[in-house]
Design a protein around this motif. Structure first.
Motif, PDB file in Angstrom:
ATOM      1  N   PRO A  68     -48.098 -64.753  36.071  1.00  0.00           N
ATOM      2  CA  PRO A  68     -47.066 -63.731  35.916  1.00  0.00           C
ATOM      3  C   PRO A  68     -45.801 -64.046  36.691  1.00  0.00           C
ATOM      4  O   PRO A  68     -44.883 -63.220  36.730  1.00  0.00           O
ATOM      5  N   CYS A  69     -45.705 -65.227  37.285  1.00  0.00           N
ATOM      6  CA  CYS A  69     -44.545 -65.596  38.080  1.00  0.00           C
ATOM      7  C   CYS A  69     -43.323 -65.802  37.179  1.00  0.00           C
ATOM      8  O   CYS A  69     -43.457 -66.187  36.016  1.00  0.00           O
ATOM      9  N   PRO A  70     -42.117 -65.572  37.715  1.00  0.00           N
ATOM     10  CA  PRO A  70     -40.910 -65.617  36.883  1.00  0.00           C
ATOM     11  C   PRO A  70     -40.695 -66.923  36.137  1.00  0.00           C
ATOM     12  O   PRO A  70     -40.184 -66.912  35.009  1.00  0.00           O
ATOM     13  N   ASN A  71     -41.059 -68.068  36.741  1.00  0.00           N
ATOM     14  CA  ASN A  71     -40.824 -69.322  36.021  1.00  0.00           C
ATOM     15  C   ASN A  71     -41.672 -69.409  34.759  1.00  0.00           C
ATOM     16  O   ASN A  71     -41.199 -69.871  33.713  1.00  0.00           O
ATOM     17  N   ASP A  72     -42.914 -68.937  34.813  1.00  0.00           N
ATOM     18  CA  ASP A  72     -43.776 -68.996  33.631  1.00  0.00           C
ATOM     19  C   ASP A  72     -43.365 -67.973  32.576  1.00  0.00           C
ATOM     20  O   ASP A  72     -43.316 -68.290  31.378  1.00  0.00           O
ATOM     21  N   THR A  73     -43.082 -66.753  32.989  1.00  0.00           N
ATOM     22  CA  THR A  73     -42.686 -65.738  32.003  1.00  0.00           C
ATOM     23  C   THR A  73     -41.347 -66.099  31.364  1.00  0.00           C
ATOM     24  O   THR A  73     -41.124 -65.837  30.178  1.00  0.00           O
ATOM     25  N   PHE A  74     -40.458 -66.740  32.125  1.00  0.00           N
ATOM     26  CA  PHE A  74     -39.191 -67.224  31.566  1.00  0.00           C
ATOM     27  C   PHE A  74     -39.454 -68.285  30.496  1.00  0.00           C
ATOM     28  O   PHE A  74     -38.880 -68.239  29.404  1.00  0.00           O
ATOM     29  N   ILE A  75     -40.340 -69.233  30.812  1.00  0.00           N
ATOM     30  CA  ILE A  75     -40.633 -70.322  29.873  1.00  0.00           C
ATOM     31  C   ILE A  75     -41.238 -69.812  28.577  1.00  0.00           C
ATOM     32  O   ILE A  75     -40.871 -70.249  27.485  1.00  0.00           O
TER      33      ILE A  75
ATOM     34  N   TYR B 123     -34.302 -64.875  39.724  1.00  0.00           N
ATOM     35  CA  TYR B 123     -33.557 -65.959  39.085  1.00  0.00           C
ATOM     36  C   TYR B 123     -33.398 -67.169  40.002  1.00  0.00           C
ATOM     37  O   TYR B 123     -33.261 -68.301  39.510  1.00  0.00           O
ATOM     38  N   LYS B 124     -33.442 -66.982  41.309  1.00  0.00           N
ATOM     39  CA  LYS B 124     -33.531 -68.133  42.213  1.00  0.00           C
ATOM     40  C   LYS B 124     -34.829 -68.882  41.962  1.00  0.00           C
ATOM     41  O   LYS B 124     -34.863 -70.115  41.919  1.00  0.00           O
ATOM     42  N   HIS B 125     -35.889 -68.115  41.817  1.00  0.00           N
ATOM     43  CA  HIS B 125     -37.210 -68.693  41.533  1.00  0.00           C
ATOM     44  C   HIS B 125     -37.163 -69.491  40.231  1.00  0.00           C
ATOM     45  O   HIS B 125     -37.620 -70.642  40.170  1.00  0.00           O
ATOM     46  N   ILE B 126     -36.598 -68.896  39.194  1.00  0.00           N
ATOM     47  CA  ILE B 126     -36.543 -69.560  37.894  1.00  0.00           C
ATOM     48  C   ILE B 126     -35.719 -70.845  37.976  1.00  0.00           C
ATOM     49  O   ILE B 126     -36.133 -71.906  37.486  1.00  0.00           O
ATOM     50  N   SER B 127     -34.540 -70.773  38.609  1.00  0.00           N
ATOM     51  CA  SER B 127     -33.672 -71.944  38.667  1.00  0.00           C
ATOM     52  C   SER B 127     -34.303 -73.076  39.465  1.00  0.00           C
ATOM     53  O   SER B 127     -34.006 -74.253  39.240  1.00  0.00           O
ATOM     54  N   LEU B 128     -35.197 -72.729  40.393  1.00  0.00           N
ATOM     55  CA  LEU B 128     -35.849 -73.742  41.204  1.00  0.00           C
ATOM     56  C   LEU B 128     -36.929 -74.484  40.428  1.00  0.00           C
ATOM     57  O   LEU B 128     -37.075 -75.701  40.543  1.00  0.00           O
ATOM     58  N   TYR B 129     -37.704 -73.759  39.625  1.00  0.00           N
ATOM     59  CA  TYR B 129     -38.885 -74.335  38.993  1.00  0.00           C
ATOM     60  C   TYR B 129     -38.714 -74.686  37.517  1.00  0.00           C
ATOM     61  O   TYR B 129     -39.558 -75.394  36.957  1.00  0.00           O
ATOM     62  N   VAL B 130     -37.694 -74.172  36.866  1.00  0.00           N
ATOM     63  CA  VAL B 130     -37.482 -74.463  35.447  1.00  0.00           C
ATOM     64  C   VAL B 130     -36.228 -75.321  35.335  1.00  0.00           C
ATOM     65  O   VAL B 130     -35.130 -74.882  35.681  1.00  0.00           O
ATOM     66  N   ASN B 131     -36.391 -76.542  34.872  1.00  0.00           N
ATOM     67  CA  ASN B 131     -35.279 -77.501  34.862  1.00  0.00           C
ATOM     68  C   ASN B 131     -35.482 -78.503  33.725  1.00  0.00           C
ATOM     69  O   ASN B 131     -36.252 -78.237  32.795  1.00  0.00           O
ATOM     70  N   LYS B 132     -34.823 -79.641  33.810  1.00  0.00           N
ATOM     71  CA  LYS B 132     -34.900 -80.625  32.715  1.00  0.00           C
ATOM     72  C   LYS B 132     -36.328 -81.107  32.477  1.00  0.00           C
ATOM     73  O   LYS B 132     -36.696 -81.454  31.351  1.00  0.00           O
ATOM     74  N   TYR B 133     -37.146 -81.129  33.534  1.00  0.00           N
ATOM     75  CA  TYR B 133     -38.530 -81.573  33.358  1.00  0.00           C
ATOM     76  C   TYR B 133     -39.359 -80.546  32.585  1.00  0.00           C
ATOM     77  O   TYR B 133     -40.420 -80.879  32.058  1.00  0.00           O
ATOM     78  N   SER B 134     -38.882 -79.299  32.527  1.00  0.00           N
ATOM     79  CA  SER B 134     -39.573 -78.261  31.759  1.00  0.00           C
ATOM     80  C   SER B 134     -39.312 -78.420  30.272  1.00  0.00           C
ATOM     81  O   SER B 134     -40.105 -77.959  29.448  1.00  0.00           O
TER      82      SER B 134
END
Length: 299
Positions: free
Chosen positions: A9-16, A245-256
């Motif tokens: 349920p973390c923001p990076n996964d729900t964003f993806i 959104y800090k969380h998302i920008s940290l973990y979701v990037n070109k490698y995603s």
């Protein structure tokens, strides 16, 4: 066709996955039944083969590689994204930081320290084992409860992941070491944290289709960053929008979007190092999904 998918349920996964599971993109006849779990629960579900597609820690992937292979899309890798070892005691933080950075063995008393970890099979625990193999006595604590466990002095040290890296200082806690920084200095590679895997038993065209859709979902999120705000907020541990959104920008990037040569090399380096140190067993299967030409053209 309905597929079972698991992510946190973390923001990076729900964003993806927002665009994928809410059909903001054309899912080409596929529907997804979501199971939300913390990463260690997802690791264990992968060990049991319970899900068709799942997020898991790269450490755990070593124990699930017989049944799953890694998709090219959806991973969390990067620089400056690693787990942090923290404590309530600033003097302990300063002393242990020096011990770890100099590569010294901990003092006898340090071996009795209680360390809260977010799970045995998390990449965070793997990195702690690399940086400080003889430090403390580990006990598993739900990642969202580690800060409170430190504050209430149930543990001496805590290994934090996700959005906790943005909140621990506000709670009077102190960093011992950034394990992502340790990895980067050791390998000159981005740190592989978690990936998305798919069951090897699924048909090859379907696996490529899933990979393509997850890539499209990430790209949709980048193009429409606030589209999933309410969905992301409804599952987030930390409700502050700026933190999310800090969380998302940290973990979701070109490698995603795609691992690329550098991402795959970083993952291979992690596995090779772990096998050489006998932290994980040798792996007989290819780690990575072979992305078909048709899937690439669809993207």
């Amino acid at each position: 066709m309905k597929l079972k998918i698991g992510f946190s349920p973390c923001p990076n996964d729900t964003f993806i996955f927002d665009a994928l599971i809410h059909h903001k993109i054309d899912t080409q006849g596929l529907d997804f039944q979501v199971e939300y779990e913390d990463v260690e629960r997802l690791n264990h579900k992968a060990f049991q083969g319970e899900l068709d597609i799942t997020k898991l820690s790269y450490h755990a992937f070593a124990y699930a590689a017989e049944d799953y292979e890694l998709l090219d899309a959806g991973s969390a890798l990067g620089f400056g994204v690693g787990p942090l070892l923290i404590t309530k005691d600033p003097q302990l933080a300063e002393r242990l930081r020096g011990v770890i950075e100099r590569g010294e063995l901990p003092l006898q008393g340090d071996k009795a320290l209680k360390i809260g970890i977010p799970g045995k099979y998390t990449t965070a625990n793997f990195l702690l084992g690399l940086a400080a193999p003889e430090l403390g006595q580990k006990q598993e604590v739900l990642f969202s409860e580690i800060e409170n466990a430190l504050i209430e002095e149930h543990i001496d040290l805590g290994l934090i992941i996700h959005e906790n890296r943005f909140t621990y200082q506000d709670k009077g806690l102190h960093q011992v070491i950034d394990l992502g920084d340790f990895w980067e200095k050791t390998t000159n590679s981005p740190i592989p944290l978690g990936g998305i895997v798919v069951k090897r038993s699924l048909p090859e065209p379907l696996k490529n289709q899933i990979n393509s859709l997850i890539r499209q979902s990430v790209e949709y999120g980048f193009e429409n960053p606030k589209s999933g705000l309410e969905y992301i907020r409804s599952h987030a541990q930390e409700m502050d929008e700026e933190v999310m959104y800090k969380h998302i920008s940290l973990y979701v990037n070109k490698y995603s979007i795609e691992l690329g040569e550098q991402g795959r090399a970083a993952i291979q380096t992690m596995f090779d190092k772990a096998v050489s140190l006998k932290i994980i067993p040798s792996i007989r299967k290819d780690l990575f999904l072979t992305v078909g030409k048709d899937a690439v053209q669809d993207q």
